[in-house]
Write a protein that holds these residues in place. Sequence first.
Motif, PDB file in Angstrom:
ATOM      1  N   THR A   1      10.172   6.680   3.569  1.00 52.98           N
ATOM      2  CA  THR A   1       9.966   7.936   4.292  1.00 52.98           C
ATOM      3  C   THR A   1       8.513   8.064   4.739  1.00 52.98           C
ATOM      4  O   THR A   1       8.223   8.479   5.868  1.00 52.98           O
ATOM      5  CB  THR A   1      10.345   9.127   3.400  1.00 52.98           C
ATOM      6  OG1 THR A   1      11.723   8.999   3.006  1.00 52.98           O
ATOM      7  CG2 THR A   1      10.153  10.432   4.140  1.00 52.98           C
ATOM      8  N   MET A   2       7.586   7.695   3.869  1.00 55.98           N
ATOM      9  CA  MET A   2       6.162   7.758   4.216  1.00 55.98           C
ATOM     10  C   MET A   2       5.841   6.802   5.357  1.00 55.98           C
ATOM     11  O   MET A   2       5.087   7.143   6.279  1.00 55.98           O
ATOM     12  CB  MET A   2       5.322   7.412   2.983  1.00 55.98           C
ATOM     13  CG  MET A   2       3.836   7.559   3.193  1.00 55.98           C
ATOM     14  SD  MET A   2       2.888   7.101   1.712  1.00 55.98           S
ATOM     15  CE  MET A   2       1.238   7.600   2.231  1.00 55.98           C
ATOM     16  N   LEU A   3       6.409   5.611   5.333  1.00 63.63           N
ATOM     17  CA  LEU A   3       6.175   4.636   6.395  1.00 63.63           C
ATOM     18  C   LEU A   3       6.712   5.145   7.726  1.00 63.63           C
ATOM     19  O   LEU A   3       6.051   5.022   8.769  1.00 63.63           O
ATOM     20  CB  LEU A   3       6.837   3.303   6.015  1.00 63.63           C
ATOM     21  CG  LEU A   3       6.728   2.176   7.052  1.00 63.63           C
ATOM     22  CD1 LEU A   3       5.272   1.802   7.284  1.00 63.63           C
ATOM     23  CD2 LEU A   3       7.523   0.958   6.595  1.00 63.63           C
ATOM     24  N   LYS A   4       7.906   5.724   7.714  1.00 68.53           N
ATOM     25  CA  LYS A   4       8.479   6.265   8.946  1.00 68.53           C
ATOM     26  C   LYS A   4       7.611   7.389   9.498  1.00 68.53           C
ATOM     27  O   LYS A   4       7.364   7.458  10.712  1.00 68.53           O
ATOM     28  CB  LYS A   4       9.891   6.779   8.681  1.00 68.53           C
ATOM     29  CG  LYS A   4      10.930   5.686   8.462  1.00 68.53           C
ATOM     30  CD  LYS A   4      12.304   6.304   8.243  1.00 68.53           C
ATOM     31  CE  LYS A   4      13.367   5.224   8.045  1.00 68.53           C
ATOM     32  NZ  LYS A   4      14.706   5.816   7.819  1.00 68.53           N
ATOM     33  N   ASN A   5       7.138   8.266   8.623  1.00 72.84           N
ATOM     34  CA  ASN A   5       6.293   9.369   9.069  1.00 72.84           C
ATOM     35  C   ASN A   5       4.979   8.865   9.665  1.00 72.84           C
ATOM     36  O   ASN A   5       4.482   9.407  10.656  1.00 72.84           O
ATOM     37  CB  ASN A   5       6.008  10.315   7.911  1.00 72.84           C
ATOM     38  CG  ASN A   5       7.250  11.052   7.448  1.00 72.84           C
ATOM     39  OD1 ASN A   5       8.217  11.196   8.192  1.00 72.84           O
ATOM     40  ND2 ASN A   5       7.243  11.513   6.209  1.00 72.84           N
ATOM     41  N   THR A   6       4.424   7.820   9.059  1.00 72.37           N
ATOM     42  CA  THR A   6       3.171   7.261   9.572  1.00 72.37           C
ATOM     43  C   THR A   6       3.365   6.656  10.955  1.00 72.37           C
ATOM     44  O   THR A   6       2.555   6.874  11.870  1.00 72.37           O
ATOM     45  CB  THR A   6       2.629   6.198   8.602  1.00 72.37           C
ATOM     46  OG1 THR A   6       2.320   6.815   7.350  1.00 72.37           O
ATOM     47  CG2 THR A   6       1.378   5.542   9.152  1.00 72.37           C
TER      48      THR A   6
ATOM     49  N   TYR B   1      -3.155   6.426   6.174  1.00 71.18           N
ATOM     50  CA  TYR B   1      -3.899   5.225   5.786  1.00 71.18           C
ATOM     51  C   TYR B   1      -3.884   5.140   4.258  1.00 71.18           C
ATOM     52  O   TYR B   1      -4.930   5.243   3.608  1.00 71.18           O
ATOM     53  CB  TYR B   1      -5.328   5.266   6.326  1.00 71.18           C
ATOM     54  CG  TYR B   1      -5.420   5.234   7.829  1.00 71.18           C
ATOM     55  CD1 TYR B   1      -5.427   4.022   8.524  1.00 71.18           C
ATOM     56  CD2 TYR B   1      -5.486   6.403   8.568  1.00 71.18           C
ATOM     57  CE1 TYR B   1      -5.515   3.984   9.901  1.00 71.18           C
ATOM     58  CE2 TYR B   1      -5.559   6.382   9.950  1.00 71.18           C
ATOM     59  CZ  TYR B   1      -5.571   5.167  10.614  1.00 71.18           C
ATOM     60  OH  TYR B   1      -5.644   5.132  11.995  1.00 71.18           O
ATOM     61  N   PRO B   2      -2.720   4.955   3.655  1.00 71.43           N
ATOM     62  CA  PRO B   2      -2.614   5.023   2.184  1.00 71.43           C
ATOM     63  C   PRO B   2      -3.244   3.817   1.496  1.00 71.43           C
ATOM     64  O   PRO B   2      -3.183   2.689   1.991  1.00 71.43           O
ATOM     65  CB  PRO B   2      -1.095   5.057   1.954  1.00 71.43           C
ATOM     66  CG  PRO B   2      -0.525   4.326   3.127  1.00 71.43           C
ATOM     67  CD  PRO B   2      -1.417   4.650   4.287  1.00 71.43           C
TER      68      PRO B   2
ATOM     69  N   SER C   1      -8.769  -5.790   1.052  1.00 75.04           N
ATOM     70  CA  SER C   1      -8.193  -5.087   2.198  1.00 75.04           C
ATOM     71  C   SER C   1      -8.282  -3.576   2.016  1.00 75.04           C
ATOM     72  O   SER C   1      -7.355  -2.850   2.341  1.00 75.04           O
ATOM     73  CB  SER C   1      -6.734  -5.504   2.394  1.00 75.04           C
ATOM     74  OG  SER C   1      -5.967  -5.222   1.238  1.00 75.04           O
ATOM     75  N   SER C   2      -9.391  -3.111   1.458  1.00 76.98           N
ATOM     76  CA  SER C   2      -9.615  -1.681   1.280  1.00 76.98           C
ATOM     77  C   SER C   2     -11.114  -1.417   1.357  1.00 76.98           C
ATOM     78  O   SER C   2     -11.920  -2.342   1.472  1.00 76.98           O
ATOM     79  CB  SER C   2      -9.028  -1.193  -0.046  1.00 76.98           C
ATOM     80  OG  SER C   2      -9.541  -1.948  -1.128  1.00 76.98           O
ATOM     81  N   PHE C   3     -11.493  -0.135   1.259  1.00 77.50           N
ATOM     82  CA  PHE C   3     -12.876   0.274   1.465  1.00 77.50           C
ATOM     83  C   PHE C   3     -13.422   0.999   0.234  1.00 77.50           C
ATOM     84  O   PHE C   3     -12.674   1.510  -0.589  1.00 77.50           O
ATOM     85  CB  PHE C   3     -12.990   1.224   2.666  1.00 77.50           C
ATOM     86  CG  PHE C   3     -12.389   0.690   3.932  1.00 77.50           C
ATOM     87  CD1 PHE C   3     -13.043  -0.273   4.681  1.00 77.50           C
ATOM     88  CD2 PHE C   3     -11.162   1.145   4.378  1.00 77.50           C
ATOM     89  CE1 PHE C   3     -12.487  -0.762   5.849  1.00 77.50           C
ATOM     90  CE2 PHE C   3     -10.591   0.669   5.542  1.00 77.50           C
ATOM     91  CZ  PHE C   3     -11.258  -0.292   6.281  1.00 77.50           C
TER      92      PHE C   3
ATOM     93  N   LYS D   1       0.830  -1.201   0.000  1.00 78.68           N
ATOM     94  CA  LYS D   1       0.000   0.000   0.000  1.00 78.68           C
ATOM     95  C   LYS D   1       0.869   1.257   0.000  1.00 78.68           C
ATOM     96  O   LYS D   1       0.585   2.228  -0.715  1.00 78.68           O
ATOM     97  CB  LYS D   1      -0.937  -0.003   1.210  1.00 78.68           C
ATOM     98  CG  LYS D   1      -2.024  -1.071   1.149  1.00 78.68           C
ATOM     99  CD  LYS D   1      -2.928  -0.996   2.356  1.00 78.68           C
ATOM    100  CE  LYS D   1      -4.043  -2.022   2.271  1.00 78.68           C
ATOM    101  NZ  LYS D   1      -4.976  -1.778   1.174  1.00 78.68           N
ATOM    102  N   PHE D   2       1.933   1.255   0.796  1.00 75.05           N
ATOM    103  CA  PHE D   2       2.829   2.414   0.829  1.00 75.05           C
ATOM    104  C   PHE D   2       3.592   2.545  -0.494  1.00 75.05           C
ATOM    105  O   PHE D   2       3.845   3.666  -0.955  1.00 75.05           O
ATOM    106  CB  PHE D   2       3.804   2.286   1.999  1.00 75.05           C
ATOM    107  CG  PHE D   2       3.188   2.576   3.328  1.00 75.05           C
ATOM    108  CD1 PHE D   2       3.237   3.852   3.862  1.00 75.05           C
ATOM    109  CD2 PHE D   2       2.538   1.589   4.046  1.00 75.05           C
ATOM    110  CE1 PHE D   2       2.659   4.142   5.083  1.00 75.05           C
ATOM    111  CE2 PHE D   2       1.953   1.858   5.276  1.00 75.05           C
ATOM    112  CZ  PHE D   2       2.011   3.139   5.796  1.00 75.05           C
TER     113      PHE D   2
END
Length: 522
Positions: free
Chosen positions: A215-220, A342-343, A308-310, A201-202
């Motif tokens: 970087t996005m994962l760390k920020n999340t 929540y990407p 696994s999404s909406f 997803k990321f």
Amino acid sequence: MAQEEAQKSADVVATEKPMTDKEVTVPVPVLEKEVASEEKVASETEKSVPVKEEEETVVAEKVIVPSPEELEKKALEEFKELVREALNKQEFTSPAPVKEEKPEEKKPAEETKREDKTEEKKEDEKPEAEEQEAVSDTVATEKDSSAEEDGTKTVEAIEESIVSVTPSESAVPAEPVEPEQVSIYGVPLLQDERSDVILLKFLRARDFKVKEALTMLKNTIQWRKENKIDQLFETEAHEVEASEFEKMVFAHGVDKEGHVVIYSSYGEFQNKEHFSDKEKLNKFLSWRIHLQEKCVRALDFSSPDVKSSFVFVRDFRNAPGLGKRALWQFIRRAVKQFEDNYPEFATRELFINVPWWYIPYYKTFGSIITSPRTRSKMVLAGSSKSADTIFKYISPEQVPVKYGGLSKDIPTTTEDTVTEAIVKPAAKYTIDLPASDACMVSWELRVLGADVSYGAQFEPTTEGSCAVIVSKNRRIELTDEPVISDSFKVGELGKIVITIDNQTSKKKKVLYRFKTQPISDL
């Protein structure tokens, strides 16, 4: 004698010179031929080489180009390796170096005080310094003379100075620390296949740019730590407050592909009791994050093939106008938090009951405020086409009554499927429900747009039996109950005939379902 020896030596020299000329001049033509032949071969090979290279490149393009699945798998492996390195270095949850250095920021002030004191001392000690300089000059001359006499002493002094500079035992680097354990959405990173689904997803959110995804994962993870999302999910206080906001955001049913559907009503923002100030807005945002976390943790991440999404349905009916900038800024900030943390949890976004002013606004600024990937998931529909848009992706039995479906509180099972029919303008449409002996026939019916007449009667198949009116013909207005629920106890074989009379100039859509149950089971 001397003349004879001189003559012999002259003869020898004369005979040797032609031999050397022959030895030197004879191989020259051969060398020129060989060089010429080598140049020809080289030129021929140079001409032939590009053709081979072109052929090789064409073959390489056909064989080497990987498929999208292979590229995705390769990116995932690279991403996992970077995540593993970050876990080994404790880069996810370790405190930032800036925070560690904060206590040391006071040192410059103390040092300035010390410097002031030392400057005062220097002014008082100037006479003493001049005396010391004179003494040091004499000591320097003595050292120069002694250095020539005994050089070993200087070596020992250097060694002593080197030893004094060496780091102490406390400065020796510590032993490597064990990799940290980090979980996101309740799933530990790199533990099993569930982690792969989340990492993908990321990657998709950052177009498979591995470093940007890291970087996005760390920020999340840092955002989750700062806002204590795990503790927020475990608290029970939000369950008590749910009644305040459940009319605005709620999960209900699934779409035709099995994705959970989450509905949001922007018209509820007009409620000043709940959204009159920042404190209440932040309270709602905290509750909304709790609901999102609850829905995410209920998903199955065991395989990429699992849903696994909406699907998000966003209702703009009675939404605040653009004049309420503070409210829309809050909405944008909330949407940004969900997109960043929540990407790729939205497989589709349905905007229904969209007002006239929003569509041109979206066409003008949509390409600026949203990414192409996000826009590809968005579907906009006005009030007249909202129900049809929803039914395109979600079955009517899964759609709440509020949004045109037949689902009231809990979505029904697939056994109670809904049938859709179209009633033409200025025409009648009949629905036949078969009935067996000694049973109860129950049905639910809804006409989108109403403004029609409805009636039902039982017609037995036995000759000589009379029809029984179940429901007299009556007008269905928009203000009436949207779903008609009715039933009839049958004593003999026959059928229930429902009649819909549409005398308007517009076609109408009818939704209905029924079931029969033996009287013995009642």
